[in-house]
Design a protein around this motif. Structure first.
Motif, PDB file in Angstrom:
ATOM      1  N   LYS A   2       6.514  36.904  28.659  1.00 35.14           N
ATOM      2  CA  LYS A   2       7.295  37.126  29.800  1.00 35.14           C
ATOM      3  C   LYS A   2       6.379  37.264  30.683  1.00 35.14           C
ATOM      4  O   LYS A   2       5.201  37.627  30.631  1.00 35.14           O
ATOM      5  N   LEU A   3       6.789  36.642  32.125  1.00 32.58           N
ATOM      6  CA  LEU A   3       6.028  36.680  33.191  1.00 32.58           C
ATOM      7  C   LEU A   3       5.374  38.261  33.663  1.00 32.58           C
ATOM      8  O   LEU A   3       4.317  38.244  33.989  1.00 32.58           O
ATOM      9  N   ARG A   4       6.274  39.170  33.380  1.00 30.76           N
ATOM     10  CA  ARG A   4       5.845  40.283  33.688  1.00 30.76           C
ATOM     11  C   ARG A   4       4.582  41.055  32.872  1.00 30.76           C
ATOM     12  O   ARG A   4       3.866  41.798  33.383  1.00 30.76           O
ATOM     13  N   ILE A  15       4.324  40.456  43.889  1.00 33.15           N
ATOM     14  CA  ILE A  15       5.150  39.424  42.934  1.00 33.15           C
ATOM     15  C   ILE A  15       6.542  39.439  43.806  1.00 33.15           C
ATOM     16  O   ILE A  15       6.907  40.145  44.234  1.00 33.15           O
ATOM     17  N   GLN A  16       6.795  38.040  43.840  1.00 33.91           N
ATOM     18  CA  GLN A  16       8.126  37.431  44.437  1.00 33.91           C
ATOM     19  C   GLN A  16       8.965  36.662  43.648  1.00 33.91           C
ATOM     20  O   GLN A  16       8.465  35.650  42.843  1.00 33.91           O
ATOM     21  N   GLY A  17      10.042  37.417  43.176  1.00 35.65           N
ATOM     22  CA  GLY A  17      10.799  36.561  41.929  1.00 35.65           C
ATOM     23  C   GLY A  17      11.135  37.548  40.728  1.00 35.65           C
ATOM     24  O   GLY A  17      10.739  38.419  40.565  1.00 35.65           O
ATOM     25  N   VAL A  67       4.650  30.289  39.825  1.00 31.72           N
ATOM     26  CA  VAL A  67       3.309  29.917  40.609  1.00 31.72           C
ATOM     27  C   VAL A  67       2.504  31.040  41.047  1.00 31.72           C
ATOM     28  O   VAL A  67       2.868  31.892  41.570  1.00 31.72           O
ATOM     29  N   VAL A  68       1.380  31.086  40.836  1.00 24.60           N
ATOM     30  CA  VAL A  68       0.061  31.947  41.241  1.00 24.60           C
ATOM     31  C   VAL A  68      -0.869  31.309  42.270  1.00 24.60           C
ATOM     32  O   VAL A  68      -1.186  30.431  42.080  1.00 24.60           O
ATOM     33  N   ALA A  69      -0.808  31.942  43.468  1.00 25.77           N
ATOM     34  CA  ALA A  69      -1.470  31.447  44.435  1.00 25.77           C
ATOM     35  C   ALA A  69      -2.228  32.669  45.368  1.00 25.77           C
ATOM     36  O   ALA A  69      -1.907  33.585  45.072  1.00 25.77           O
ATOM     37  N   VAL A  82      -2.221  36.473  44.771  1.00 29.45           N
ATOM     38  CA  VAL A  82      -3.372  37.231  44.211  1.00 29.45           C
ATOM     39  C   VAL A  82      -4.552  36.895  45.265  1.00 29.45           C
ATOM     40  O   VAL A  82      -4.526  36.147  46.056  1.00 29.45           O
ATOM     41  N   LYS A  83      -5.552  37.672  45.084  1.00 30.30           N
ATOM     42  CA  LYS A  83      -6.673  37.605  46.206  1.00 30.30           C
ATOM     43  C   LYS A  83      -7.685  36.665  45.446  1.00 30.30           C
ATOM     44  O   LYS A  83      -8.074  36.019  46.294  1.00 30.30           O
TER      45      LYS A  83
END
Length: 501
Positions: A2-4, A15-17, A67-69, A82-83
């Motif tokens: 899971k993404l979580r 986190i968005q979504g 997506v991670v950005a 993320v930073k």
């Protein structure tokens, strides 16, 4: 997964979504994304790696589930801000593949020159001792008896962690990995639980990336400082720093690590030393004087630099509790390393050697080794890479002049730079050494340069083709083409043989 579960690993992520979606992989390359992957937009390294944020939409179109950005992007999938996306990539990759390095004895080899040969020596010794060992580096990845190529030396975290997991699944007890300064600086080995960090040497290279030698040494230093800061009574939990006592940078690394320090050298007092070194064209013998005793060693490779590589491997193997006899036999079992003073033999009456030497120190080491056994002329073919450190070009030109009877300056991955400018930079070093103009030539076409060397060679000569070694490509402005010095040399020898029959 899971993404979580993944997002929980980054405490300050926004986190968005929907985080209940399933993630089936991690990737930072939009062209390699598979449906269900988590795509991580890593930031730019100017001149070396593109910013991946503009490719997020392409990744989503290819099936990325999230997506991670580092900055907001308009995509219709969950996004995690993320930073530091490079750090996040390492964290996520290690977790997704279930922290494989914790199930291996991971040995990393870093340094300007000798990483590949030292890693192969260590692997050969471990395998001879009955261990199943994996290998990752410049020549590719080997798991058991299967070898496959990779696009970069120290791989990006998704690929690196996946390969470590494959090694665990293949019952490897050890993994030996080359660790580059760029790989350390870019965070590719973050999350890798190294048992042993091996240092070969530091000489001028990668200044186009690091800027200064101090920055270059500092990047290497991170590798040793990250070995951890704890001790353990469990011998399997011990950490080792294997350092070259004859290289001044080792003093820096000693101060940075809490690991047990083992040293090796030739000139300086060390835990493992080489004495009575004897070389021929067929190999090298020496006496290894160690904290576990003294023994005669023999290997199929030549050159003082390879004695250093062998000492690093011997010291690493001693840290693993192997006997000197096992180490001796394991080292002797290694016939050579692809592209490292590799012989191209088609029955010609002269010796042709292909080597990866592409730094001043590397070229000096190789030509010095050849000079020790060459019976006749040394003909050197080499070039320097484009879009890379220009300052080393005249230095390498001067080195070629010092040891060679004839020099052919040619192209070596010119990339976007004008090849004639690169050749001219190298020529400056030849002129500074007052090298006779009739003893060198500039030939931009590498195949033609190799053919010229093979054609002019006479019985007893040694032709050294340096720079590319095991590489099988040539990078120009417009394309990357297949090019293998060994294949080209072999064909040139056959052409010569055919013309003389």
């Amino acid at each position: 997964m899971k993404l979580r579960e993944l997002t929980a690993l980054i405490p300050n992520a926004v986190i968005q979504g929907d985080t209940e979606i399933e993630i089936t992989g991690v990737s930072n390359h939009s062209q390699r994304v598979k449906p269900g992957d988590l795509f991580v937009c890593i930031s730019e390294i100017p001149g070396y790696q593109e910013d991946r944020h503009p490719y997020a939409l392409n990744a989503v179109q290819a099936g990325a589930a999230a997506v991670v950005a580092e900055r907001p992007i308009e995509v219709d999938v969950p996004m995690i801000l993320v930073k530091n996306s490079r750090h996040a990539l390492a964290v996520l990759s290690a977790h997704f593949h279930r922290y494989p390095s914790s199930e291996l004895k991971l040995i990393g080899v870093t340094g300007t020159n000798g990483k590949t040969t030292t890693a192969h020596m260590i692997e050969a010794i471990l395998r001879h001792a009955g261990n199943i060992a994996g290998l990752m580096g410049n020549i590719g990845t080997r798991i058991g008896d299967t070898t496959f190529t990779t696009d970069i030396n120290t791989q990006e975290p998704p690929v690196l962690q996946a390969n470590l997991r494959r090694m665990v699944d293949a019952n490897c007890t050890y993994a030996v990995m080359e660790v580059t300064s760029q790989g350390i600086d870019a965070g590719r080995v973050l999350g890798c639980d190294f048992r042993t960090a091996v240092f070969t040497n530091i000489t001028q290279d990668h200044l186009d990336y690091h800027g200064t030698m101090d920055n270059y040494i500092a990047a290497k230093g991170h590798f040793f400082s990250r070995l951890g800061n704890r001790f353990s009574a469990d011998p399997n939990a011990c950490k080792f720093a294997v350092l070259n006592a004859d290289d001044q940078a080792s003093a820096v690394f000693k101060q940075l690590t809490a690991a047990h320090i083992l040293t090796y050298g030739i000139q300086t007092d060390a835990d493992v030393k080489a004495e009575d070194i004897r070389m021929t064209a067929q190999g090298t013998a020496f006496r290894a004087v160690t904290y576990k005793g003294t023994i005669e060693m023999q290997m199929a490779m030549v050159g003082t630099f390879n004695v250093y590589n062998a000492l690093a491997a011997i010291t690493t193997a001693l840290a693993e509790g192997l006997t000197l006899e096992t180490i001796r036999d394991g080292l002797a079992s290694l016939p050579g390393v692809p592209g490292r003073l590799e012989i191209v033999d088609e029955g010609q009456p002269f010796l042709v050697l292909v080597d990866y030497a592409h730094t001043p120190d590397g070229l000096d080491n190789v030509l010095r080794a050849v000079k020790a056994f060459a019976e006749n002329k040394i003909i050197t073919v080499f070039g320097c890479g484009g879009d890379r450190d220009r300052t080393k070009r005249p230095i390498m030109g001067g080195i070629s002049a010092e040891y060679s009877d004839y020099v052919i300056v040619t192209s070596d991955n010119p990339r976007s730079e004008d090849p004639t400018r690169i050749l001219s930079d190298i020529e400056e070093g030849l002129r500074e050494k007052l090298y006779p103009s009739d003893q060198y030539v500039l030939i931009e076409n590498r195949a033609a340069a190799i053919l010229h060397a093979i054609t002019m060679a006479t019985p007893g000569d040694v032709v050294v083709i340096a720079g590319k070694g095991h590489e099988t490509y040539q990078i120009t402005t417009d394309e990357t083409i297949h090019f293998d010095d060994r294949e080209v040399a072999r064909e040139a020898i056959r052409e010569r043989n055919g013309s003389t029959n």
